[in-house]
Design a protein around this motif. Structure first.
Motif, PDB file in Angstrom:
ATOM      1  N   GLY A  29      19.131  56.640   1.197  1.00 34.16           N
ATOM      2  CA  GLY A  29      17.904  55.846   1.275  1.00 34.16           C
ATOM      3  C   GLY A  29      16.868  56.199   0.218  1.00 34.16           C
ATOM      4  N   ASP A  30      17.051  57.343  -0.479  1.00 26.10           N
ATOM      5  CA  ASP A  30      16.119  57.673  -1.561  1.00 26.10           C
ATOM      6  C   ASP A  30      16.218  56.619  -2.665  1.00 26.10           C
ATOM      7  N   ARG A  31      15.153  56.471  -3.432  1.00 23.12           N
ATOM      8  CA  ARG A  31      15.104  55.444  -4.465  1.00 23.12           C
ATOM      9  C   ARG A  31      15.291  56.050  -5.858  1.00 23.12           C
ATOM     10  N   VAL A  32      16.076  55.340  -6.682  1.00 22.72           N
ATOM     11  CA  VAL A  32      16.308  55.752  -8.069  1.00 22.72           C
ATOM     12  C   VAL A  32      15.988  54.571  -8.977  1.00 22.72           C
ATOM     13  N   ALA A  33      15.090  54.795  -9.950  1.00 22.30           N
ATOM     14  CA  ALA A  33      14.702  53.730 -10.880  1.00 22.30           C
ATOM     15  C   ALA A  33      15.644  53.713 -12.090  1.00 22.30           C
ATOM     16  N   ILE A  34      15.969  52.515 -12.559  1.00 18.70           N
ATOM     17  CA  ILE A  34      16.767  52.352 -13.780  1.00 18.70           C
ATOM     18  C   ILE A  34      15.942  51.507 -14.744  1.00 18.70           C
ATOM     19  N   THR A  52      18.993  53.660  -3.076  1.00 18.04           N
ATOM     20  CA  THR A  52      18.449  52.335  -3.381  1.00 18.04           C
ATOM     21  C   THR A  52      18.093  52.253  -4.861  1.00 18.04           C
ATOM     22  N   VAL A  53      18.516  51.167  -5.516  1.00 19.51           N
ATOM     23  CA  VAL A  53      18.197  50.939  -6.920  1.00 19.51           C
ATOM     24  C   VAL A  53      16.816  50.292  -7.029  1.00 19.51           C
ATOM     25  N   VAL A  54      15.962  50.881  -7.875  1.00 21.47           N
ATOM     26  CA  VAL A  54      14.681  50.261  -8.204  1.00 21.47           C
ATOM     27  C   VAL A  54      14.818  49.747  -9.644  1.00 21.47           C
ATOM     28  N   ASN A  55      15.085  48.460  -9.797  1.00 19.50           N
ATOM     29  CA  ASN A  55      15.241  47.891 -11.140  1.00 19.50           C
ATOM     30  C   ASN A  55      13.884  47.829 -11.820  1.00 19.50           C
ATOM     31  N   THR A  56      13.816  48.383 -13.021  1.00 21.86           N
ATOM     32  CA  THR A  56      12.545  48.554 -13.721  1.00 21.86           C
ATOM     33  C   THR A  56      12.612  47.906 -15.101  1.00 21.86           C
ATOM     34  N   ASN A  57      11.667  47.058 -15.375  1.00 21.32           N
ATOM     35  CA  ASN A  57      11.611  46.362 -16.655  1.00 21.32           C
ATOM     36  C   ASN A  57      11.272  47.360 -17.771  1.00 21.32           C
ATOM     37  N   ASP A  68       4.681  53.097  -5.923  1.00 21.66           N
ATOM     38  CA  ASP A  68       4.874  52.178  -4.806  1.00 21.66           C
ATOM     39  C   ASP A  68       6.250  52.362  -4.167  1.00 21.66           C
ATOM     40  N   SER A  69       7.268  52.537  -4.998  1.00 24.01           N
ATOM     41  CA  SER A  69       8.636  52.660  -4.476  1.00 24.01           C
ATOM     42  C   SER A  69       8.938  54.068  -3.977  1.00 24.01           C
ATOM     43  N   GLY A  70       8.157  55.042  -4.447  1.00 23.41           N
ATOM     44  CA  GLY A  70       8.445  56.430  -4.098  1.00 23.41           C
ATOM     45  C   GLY A  70       9.744  56.914  -4.726  1.00 23.41           C
ATOM     46  N   ALA A  71      10.053  56.436  -5.914  1.00 27.21           N
ATOM     47  CA  ALA A  71      11.312  56.800  -6.576  1.00 27.21           C
ATOM     48  C   ALA A  71      11.384  58.305  -6.812  1.00 27.21           C
ATOM     49  N   PRO A 101      25.178  47.289   6.474  1.00 27.27           N
ATOM     50  CA  PRO A 101      24.747  46.007   5.896  1.00 27.27           C
ATOM     51  C   PRO A 101      23.232  45.888   5.750  1.00 27.27           C
ATOM     52  N   GLU A 102      22.466  46.484   6.664  1.00 25.88           N
ATOM     53  CA  GLU A 102      21.005  46.357   6.616  1.00 25.88           C
ATOM     54  C   GLU A 102      20.331  47.418   5.763  1.00 25.88           C
ATOM     55  N   ASP A 103      21.104  48.332   5.180  1.00 28.75           N
ATOM     56  CA  ASP A 103      20.516  49.311   4.263  1.00 28.75           C
ATOM     57  C   ASP A 103      20.010  48.590   3.011  1.00 28.75           C
ATOM     58  N   ILE A 104      18.908  49.100   2.449  1.00 27.50           N
ATOM     59  CA  ILE A 104      18.322  48.451   1.266  1.00 27.50           C
ATOM     60  C   ILE A 104      19.117  48.848   0.028  1.00 27.50           C
ATOM     61  N   ALA A 105      19.688  47.863  -0.650  1.00 30.10           N
ATOM     62  CA  ALA A 105      20.430  48.105  -1.892  1.00 30.10           C
ATOM     63  C   ALA A 105      19.482  48.124  -3.087  1.00 30.10           C
ATOM     64  N   PHE A 106      18.551  47.173  -3.102  1.00 28.51           N
ATOM     65  CA  PHE A 106      17.644  47.034  -4.243  1.00 28.51           C
ATOM     66  C   PHE A 106      16.202  46.850  -3.782  1.00 28.51           C
ATOM     67  N   LEU A 107      15.292  47.519  -4.489  1.00 36.47           N
ATOM     68  CA  LEU A 107      13.879  47.155  -4.423  1.00 36.47           C
ATOM     69  C   LEU A 107      13.640  46.390  -5.708  1.00 36.47           C
TER      70      LEU A 107
END
Length: 559
Positions: free
Chosen positions: A76-81, A102-107, A121-124, A206-212
């Protein structure tokens, strides 16, 4: 009141009304099926290098091993790419997901301010960044400590090419500003360390967050749409079902020019084509149109996705009409309205119909797609896809009949869980009955085809009449001397607002009077542009959407 679904009668042969959302428990389950089935086939290619499904399996496991074994991240931890399309992207993406994170897609074009907001905000817990953007991350980590993994564009390429690419980018093209982040680790070192950790069994639900997936930055503070594994699997299956037997397992190559950090390419290109063992040919810098065309000449491709500005740019680049289009069977346009002038020219040059689709970040993204056997552009966003309901509502929440304009609302398994840590914002867009209010003005015809009239907030009000910028743009785009056009409303004392068009010329001699004369022939009085401005380029988002808000300058140019 039960919803009528006239669109079902229009479905192409073989397309079911519903999909089985339980076919896969997670994106990882789908990935592992594809790896087993297509292990030796190429999965991704970029800068002359290919990786197979088997190599993607090994490398993504190593990255997952690093995140769990070395960084000690928990489910459940977030990782930014933060990178453009390159081979590291899918390795990292599937590594993060396989680790139960969880993937945090980053521009990568974010400023330090925008990046700081997203990371806070995402707590990555960690970010993977391309060296070109390391200086931006450096500014942020001073205030927000975060684990940093860095990589050069050439790092996945064989020696000596990889070293040459990295050298040229930094020292010749000067595209990699110096930066220093204490404690940052190189991507290749992370993979080496990750090899030492065996990936544990992780129960991904199924209900786990894949992407923020952050959205709404153009209208205020960007919000993270919570897209679950179920959301993404549902949309991947909906789109794949829609394509039907037109796609050949193990035999397709799709051009991926839109960035994978954008939801359109992420689902339509990456997930849909990986499920059928396709090859994603990654374009790192599609803004370099001559380079893009040169690349297309080397590849026999069967599918391409894009936005209107991308297709228009290709059509206006020398050499594009010399490409071999004999294998091309799918061109999908979305992200913004496709203009008839562009669609007609695309069909003429490539022989392939430009199929318009419609979606939002909040719907993972696809909601409506035109039938794949469409012979010509029809101006519609298509039909609601399987397991999707759509309707048009007025401001009081009443469902409107066919032909009337109101707000497009969507319901289906692809609709997001909500906005990350923003229940108030979620409640504004998802009503008590589960309808997502899109903010787009639309109408439905008797057959169930939907037509976007415009963004609710982009609508121009001239003397009480609604003027939809898309319609004005469509008309002006038909002028041979126009390369690109955007229409906006500007304040006007007499009529409240007036129409202004901003044009990038194809013909340098095109005048404002010629534009107005053409508009008089094709548009009713209140829709005609009162102001015409010429620019060398239009402001756009990273994926090529025109930023109309930046064109609403208070100072009106001399017409």
């Amino acid at each position: 009141m039960s919803l009528e679904r006239p669109w079902l009668a229009e479905y192409p042969a073989g397309v079911p009304a519903e999909i089985d959302v339980n076919q896969y428990s997670s994106i990882v389950a789908m990935l592992e099926e594809s790896i087993a089935q297509f292990r030796d086939r190429p999965a991704f290619s970029n800068l002359g290098k290919q990786i197979t499904y088997g190599e993607l399996d090994r490398l993504s496991q190593q990255f997952a091993g690093y995140l769990l074994g070395e960084l000690k991240l928990k489910k459940g931890d977030r990782v930014a790419i933060m990178m453009p399309n390159c081979l590291q992207y899918p390795v990292a993406l599937f590594g993060v997901l396989r680790a139960g994170l969880t993937v945090v897609n980053t521009n990568p074009m974010y400023t330090a301010r925008e990046l700081k907001h997203q990371l806070e905000d995402s707590g990555a817990s960690a970010i993977l960044v391309l060296d070109n953007f390391g200086h931006v991350v450096q500014q942020v980590v001073r205030e927000k400590p975060i684990k940093v993994i860095a990589t050069g564009l050439g790092d996945m390429l064989a020696f000596p090419k990889g070293a040459v690419v990295n050298f040229v980018l930094k020292y010749v093209k000067k595209m990699v500003p110096d930066y220093d982040i204490p404690g940052a680790i190189r991507f290749r070192d992370a993979l080496t360390l990750g090899q030492m950790h065996r990936l544990p069994e992780i129960d991904i639900l199924p209900e786990d967050i894949a992407f923020l997936q952050y959205t709404g930055g153009t209208t205020g503070v960007a919000k993270g749409a919570m897209l679950t594994h179920r959301n993404m699997i549902a949309n991947m299956l909906q789109a794949a079902t829609w394509l039907g037997d037109r796609i050949n397992p193990g035999g397709e190559t799709i051009i991926t020019a839109l960035p994978l950090y954008h939801i359109f390419a992420l689902t339509a290109n990456c997930l849909v084509f990986m499920r059928i063992g396709g090859l994603n040919h990654l374009i790192t810098n599609p803004r370099d149109m001559p380079g893009f065309v040169k690349e297309l000449k080397k590849v026999r491709f069967s599918a391409i996705t894009g936005v209107n500005t991308l297709f228009n740019g290709l059509l206006n680049t020398p050499g594009f009409d010399e490409i071999d289009f004999s294998s091309l069977k799918l061109t999908l346009g979305g992200g913004m309205a496709v203009q008839r002038a562009v669609a007609d020219r695309w069909k003429k040059v490539t022989g392939c119909t430009l199929i318009e689709a419609y979606g939002l970040t909040e719907t993972s993204p696809a909601a409506c797609i035109n039938p794949m056997d469409l012979s010509d552009y029809n101006g519609s966003i298509g039909l609601p896809i399987p397991s999707t309901d759509a309707c048009v509502k007025d401001d009081n929440g009443n469902t409107l009949p066919a032909g009337q304009v109101g707000e497009l609302c969507i319901k289906g398994p692809q609709v997001m869980k909500g906005y990350w840590q923003r229940p108030d914002e979620t409640a504004k867009v998802i009503d008590a009955d589960g309808w997502l209010h899109t903010g787009d003005m639309a109408k439905m015809d008797e057959r169930g085809y939907f037509y976007i009239v415009d963004r609710k907030k982009d609508m121009i009000l001239v003397s009480g009449f609604n003027v939809y910028p898309n319609e004005v743009e469509d008309v002006i785009a038909m002028m041979p001397g126009v390369l690109e056009v955007a229409a906006v409303g500007v304040p006007d004392e007499k009529s409240g607002e007036a129409v202004k068009v901003v044009i990038v010329r194809k013909d340098p001699n095109l005048t404002a009077e010629q534009v107005k004369a053409f508009a008089r022939e094709n548009l009713t009085g209140y829709k005609q542009p009162r102001y015409v401005e010429f620019r060398t380029e239009l402001p756009k988002t990273n994926v090529g959407k025109i930023l109309r808000r930046e064109l609403r300058e208070p100072s009106k140019p001399a017409a």
